[in-house]
Scaffold this motif. Structure first.
Motif, PDB file in Angstrom:
ATOM      1  N   ALA A   5      46.150  42.568  39.093  1.00  0.00           N
ATOM      2  CA  ALA A   5      47.554  42.404  38.441  1.00  0.00           C
ATOM      3  C   ALA A   5      48.653  43.150  38.540  1.00  0.00           C
ATOM      4  O   ALA A   5      49.741  42.648  38.971  1.00  0.00           O
ATOM      5  N   GLN A   6      48.303  44.653  38.701  1.00  0.00           N
ATOM      6  CA  GLN A   6      49.641  45.468  38.997  1.00  0.00           C
ATOM      7  C   GLN A   6      50.249  45.402  40.508  1.00  0.00           C
ATOM      8  O   GLN A   6      51.376  45.396  40.445  1.00  0.00           O
ATOM      9  N   ILE A  24      46.359  37.947  32.571  1.00  0.00           N
ATOM     10  CA  ILE A  24      45.105  37.809  32.416  1.00  0.00           C
ATOM     11  C   ILE A  24      44.260  36.857  33.343  1.00  0.00           C
ATOM     12  O   ILE A  24      43.141  37.094  33.724  1.00  0.00           O
ATOM     13  N   GLY A  25      45.154  35.765  33.760  1.00  0.00           N
ATOM     14  CA  GLY A  25      44.816  35.088  35.015  1.00  0.00           C
ATOM     15  C   GLY A  25      44.244  35.992  36.191  1.00  0.00           C
ATOM     16  O   GLY A  25      43.540  35.851  36.788  1.00  0.00           O
ATOM     17  N   ILE A  31      38.006  39.697  38.521  1.00  0.00           N
ATOM     18  CA  ILE A  31      36.474  39.898  37.911  1.00  0.00           C
ATOM     19  C   ILE A  31      35.364  39.130  38.894  1.00  0.00           C
ATOM     20  O   ILE A  31      34.404  39.311  39.266  1.00  0.00           O
ATOM     21  N   LYS A  32      35.962  37.614  39.140  1.00  0.00           N
ATOM     22  CA  LYS A  32      35.124  36.694  39.544  1.00  0.00           C
ATOM     23  C   LYS A  32      34.945  37.037  41.269  1.00  0.00           C
ATOM     24  O   LYS A  32      34.001  36.729  41.875  1.00  0.00           O
ATOM     25  N   ASN A  33      35.898  37.941  41.800  1.00  0.00           N
ATOM     26  CA  ASN A  33      35.941  38.213  43.117  1.00  0.00           C
ATOM     27  C   ASN A  33      35.752  39.689  43.506  1.00  0.00           C
ATOM     28  O   ASN A  33      36.227  39.903  44.671  1.00  0.00           O
ATOM     29  N   TRP A  34      35.457  40.454  42.775  1.00  0.00           N
ATOM     30  CA  TRP A  34      35.147  41.717  42.852  1.00  0.00           C
ATOM     31  C   TRP A  34      34.302  42.026  44.037  1.00  0.00           C
ATOM     32  O   TRP A  34      33.330  41.512  44.366  1.00  0.00           O
ATOM     33  N   PHE A  37      35.462  46.065  48.988  1.00  0.00           N
ATOM     34  CA  PHE A  37      36.706  45.912  50.033  1.00  0.00           C
ATOM     35  C   PHE A  37      37.803  45.528  49.336  1.00  0.00           C
ATOM     36  O   PHE A  37      38.861  46.037  49.473  1.00  0.00           O
ATOM     37  N   LEU A  38      37.718  44.714  48.231  1.00  0.00           N
ATOM     38  CA  LEU A  38      39.026  44.416  47.270  1.00  0.00           C
ATOM     39  C   LEU A  38      39.435  45.822  46.628  1.00  0.00           C
ATOM     40  O   LEU A  38      40.572  45.894  46.485  1.00  0.00           O
ATOM     41  N   ASP A  39      38.465  46.520  46.016  1.00  0.00           N
ATOM     42  CA  ASP A  39      38.948  47.678  45.443  1.00  0.00           C
ATOM     43  C   ASP A  39      39.667  48.905  46.409  1.00  0.00           C
ATOM     44  O   ASP A  39      40.742  49.191  45.999  1.00  0.00           O
TER      45      ASP A  39
END
Length: 57
Positions: A5-6, A24-25, A31-34, A37-39
């Motif tokens: 989000a940030q 929140i979206g 959460i759904k796509n964790w 690589f995303l991190d």
């Protein structure tokens, strides 16, 4: 701390219900796509946001 989000512009105070819903979206999408690589992507994009001083909070 940083997060999906940030780096997508939803940072700081949430003065309106719409801003809170948007944040929140984005958190829900994260959460759904964790993934690891995303991190890593979030960490790298954080550096660019800070360097550009694009509304860092």
């Amino acid at each position: 701390m940083t997060g999906w989000a940030q780096i997508n512009g939803s940072r700081g105070e949430t003065e309106t219900l719409k801003k809170m819903e948007d944040r929140i979206g984005l958190d829900y999408w994260y959460i759904k796509n964790w993934s690891l690589f995303l991190d890593i992507k979030i960490i790298l994009l954080t550096f660019f946001v800070v360097i550009k001083k694009n509304g860092a909070y």
